[in-house]
Motif scaffolding. Sequence first.
Motif, PDB file in Angstrom:
ATOM      1  N   ASP A 102      43.993  -2.683  20.780  1.00  0.00           N
ATOM      2  CA  ASP A 102      44.835  -1.684  19.935  1.00  0.00           C
ATOM      3  C   ASP A 102      45.743  -0.618  20.748  1.00  0.00           C
ATOM      4  OD1 ASP A 102      43.884  -2.420  17.490  1.00  0.00           O
ATOM      5  OD2 ASP A 102      41.882  -1.080  17.863  1.00  0.00           O
ATOM      6  N   ARG A 115      51.854  -4.330  20.733  1.00  0.00           N
ATOM      7  CA  ARG A 115      50.396  -3.711  20.658  1.00  0.00           C
ATOM      8  C   ARG A 115      49.297  -4.901  20.417  1.00  0.00           C
ATOM      9  NH1 ARG A 115      48.786   1.468  20.011  1.00  0.00           N
ATOM     10  NH2 ARG A 115      50.944   2.120  19.575  1.00  0.00           N
ATOM     11  N   SER A 199      54.730   6.074  25.690  1.00  0.00           N
ATOM     12  CA  SER A 199      54.173   7.680  25.859  1.00  0.00           C
ATOM     13  C   SER A 199      54.261   8.276  27.136  1.00  0.00           C
ATOM     14  CB  SER A 199      52.562   7.729  25.295  1.00  0.00           C
ATOM     15  OG  SER A 199      51.852   7.127  26.177  1.00  0.00           O
TER      16      SER A 199
ATOM     17  N   LYS B  97      52.282  10.190  21.847  1.00  0.00           N
ATOM     18  CA  LYS B  97      51.819   9.278  20.970  1.00  0.00           C
ATOM     19  C   LYS B  97      51.784  10.071  19.702  1.00  0.00           C
ATOM     20  CE  LYS B  97      49.269   6.610  24.259  1.00  0.00           C
ATOM     21  NZ  LYS B  97      48.022   6.294  24.813  1.00  0.00           N
ATOM     22  N   GLU B 101      48.925   6.314  16.025  1.00  0.00           N
ATOM     23  CA  GLU B 101      48.802   5.487  17.235  1.00  0.00           C
ATOM     24  C   GLU B 101      47.641   6.027  17.750  1.00  0.00           C
ATOM     25  OE1 GLU B 101      52.352   6.046  19.001  1.00  0.00           O
ATOM     26  OE2 GLU B 101      52.189   4.625  20.522  1.00  0.00           O
ATOM     27  N   ARG B 104      44.801   4.508  16.047  1.00  0.00           N
ATOM     28  CA  ARG B 104      44.417   3.407  16.252  1.00  0.00           C
ATOM     29  C   ARG B 104      43.805   2.962  17.719  1.00  0.00           C
ATOM     30  NH1 ARG B 104      47.610  -1.715  15.616  1.00  0.00           N
ATOM     31  NH2 ARG B 104      45.943  -3.285  16.757  1.00  0.00           N
ATOM     32  N   GLU B 329      53.152   2.768  13.553  1.00  0.00           N
ATOM     33  CA  GLU B 329      52.387   3.172  14.773  1.00  0.00           C
ATOM     34  C   GLU B 329      50.959   2.238  14.561  1.00  0.00           C
ATOM     35  OE1 GLU B 329      52.137   7.270  14.762  1.00  0.00           O
ATOM     36  OE2 GLU B 329      54.143   7.700  15.352  1.00  0.00           O
TER      37      GLU B 329
END
Lengths: 424, 436
Positions: A102, A115, A199, B97, B101, B104, B329
């Motif tokens: 994930d 992902r 990120s 983020k 996201e 998840r 996301e």
Amino acid sequence: MAATQTRSEAVLHLSLILGGALVDSDGARLGKVDDVIVRLEGSGYPPITGFLVTVAGRQAYLPAERVATVEPRMVTLSKAKLDLRPFSRRPEEILLKHDVLDHQLINVEGARLVRANEIELARLEGWWRVVGVDTGPRGGLRRLLPKRIGGRIATGDFLDWASVEPFAGEAPAVRLRVLHPRLAKLHPAQIADLVEAASHDEGRQIIEAVGSDADLEADVFEELDARHQIEFVAERSDEEVAALLSHMAPDDAADLVAELPEARREPVTERLAPSQRRKVRALLGYDPAEAGGLMSPDFVSVYRHATVAETLDRVRRSGLPDENLATVYLMDAKHRFAGSLHLAALLRADPEGAVIDLDVEDVPHLNPEADFEEVARLMADYNLIAAPVLDSEERMIGVVTVDDVLEVLLPKGWRRRFGLLGED
Amino acid sequence: MPGRVPAALRRARSLASARPHLPSRLRSRRSRVLVFLGLLGPGLIAANAGNDAGGIATYSEVGAKYGYTLLWAMVLITVSLALVQRAAARMGTVTGKGLAELIRERYGIRWSAFATVSVLVANFGICISDFVGVGAALGLAGIPVQVSVPIAALGIWLIIVRGSYRSAERVFVWMTIPFFAYPVAAILAKPDWGQVGHALVVPQLHADPTFLLLFVAMAGTTITPYMQLYLQSAVVERGSTEADLPAETREAVGGAIFADVVAAFIIIATGATLYVAGIHSIGSAADAAKALEPLAGQYAELLFGVGLLGASLLAAAILPIATSYVVAESLGFEKGIGRRTEEAPVFVGLITAMIVISTIVAVIPGVPVISLLVGVQVINGVLLPINLGFIWRLARSEELMGEHRNRGPVDWVTAATVAITSTLSLILVAVTVLGL
């Protein structure tokens, strides 16, 4: 059913291991499996080194050596006795569920973030190893639906583990890893794109990994947008920033200095090597929206009476990047600008001849104060990939290259591959 | 050599007075950010998008039905909204983020799918309500919805999919300015300020099921899930870092308070006009516009219509974007709208579907506008606790937020917000299902 059985011996999916039963060698249920620990070793397929299990309501670590078999929904111990200890991460170890499933990964092949919807393990060299990652919708659907239905959905295309690079989550022991060899082969601009799309923490991990190669790090910084440059420079000392700047092209270095907080600009500039410091100082004196602020002070110029061979030799010995050497500039005895020559023209010419006898291009030039539109128009009108900038005494002080102009001209939103609400 | 300046360049220079503004590398990027985002950042936009068609309908209904007596609830809701928006902005700033996201990554694909589906349902409802709002606003000008809504829908689709979203957003924000008419109208209507003050401080309850319904609808329209999702994604997209944390926090809280002050004035304005005049139920946009009569007199409908149109368009444009961000996301697709269709087929498909279905629902003749709008807010109120629960859990996580995590009173009040809204929602579901 028999068919699934045989296949499942060769390949296992992480979602089928997680939540499965932990049984001893006699088949008695002891607890359940919470997470799978693997060790990243170089670029090979990472082997399972242990499991996080819950036994009698307590979470504990189960080393792989004590496990006999791993099957869908069942992990069997090699002995009847259970020996549990608390888990502490060893170097290079990551938790597949906590850190990878994930989460985002770098698909090194395509230079993009993906992902992990499912993780595929296979028995290689006698033990279970991570071999692939499903990033497609099927892997997600398999896990989304109840296991009975989800298990029947055919698996999608798996990315080979060799072409992905995981982020290490919050595990400091794993973070300072060498750069994935294929990540290092990406263009610095692609790495910068990844950093911008990731990120904060993920971006920092990429930058840290890139940091082992000072030149690559500088190249990546040249391509980063100002926000990210500042973000990653903020935590570094003035010396470290100066070291980074010394590997960057002077015009990009000057841009970065200009983005620094007021109080840091001078200390950082002072710590640069003399030649770089001189160039950065000079560039900082110009308005960034004008030719002086756009130009790079790195170019090769020769006296116009030099021979072709001498000129080519200057190019050969120059430490400048290739793209700065495509055009060579000429000057007269008083250092005044006297035209330019393409490298190709020099290569074709008689080495003994003087450069002045060649078909010297009488290119127009710019003042440092020329505004951006003037720069762009001049370059478009005369099909220039580089335009010389002259000071008031007609001495050449720099060159504006087409990439500098494109960067400014690029329409809003085109600059970044990802996102819509960015400030551009 | 100065004489070498080519003629073309001189021509260009002579055109200087008409030159377009071109961005430079440093200065203008910063000034653009300061001028535009500094004033109208995602914090303000996100919270104000809550004052959309559904919001106005709900607040008007509350004011008409109960006068000022529910203003105390608005105070509580504001505290909750400010805390929740603050948490979303801070999570985006610290982690980089989006909310979906984070859900998840922390809670796995099933929880994120659950949250995503709930947001999809809620957003679909709001999107419909905003297209209804567009139809109602232009209906005041006599334009039939069968004409106005499809045209507006096409316009929004073009803006989102084909490009200049940023400039359109500015237009939409300007179009909400007529809503400032509510504070003015509220003051001109000379409400009993003593009563208003009393109602703000002293909780008053009513013993009928509509009260509960409106209460939950009010919470649902003010604290909408998409606001947090949009805000967090926008903060991430903006590239905010920990250095921006104080500014992002201020903006999120400020935006929430600002939006709710406007909302409170809608209640006061309708309370001082419709409620006082004995009109306790709002059947149409024209009824709601009557609250603006002290200010605009006969132009009340026009003023109301322009404001409703702007607010509806703003929300209708932001909703599909927020929705596609959530889906991106949580499913792990590459984000990117405003990109070419072939690069992001899922998004363009999702946005198109949302707009088309909303348009179809909105143009069906005889749709009871106001009750539909309020109904959507009820759905939102029910779905809200799910989202809030995640925000509460994530914002207090030390692993995720480190020293910036929610602690002490902030954490307690957030927990209380989640608990109270969840309870209210469950009661509402029970009341609706049991048909009380």
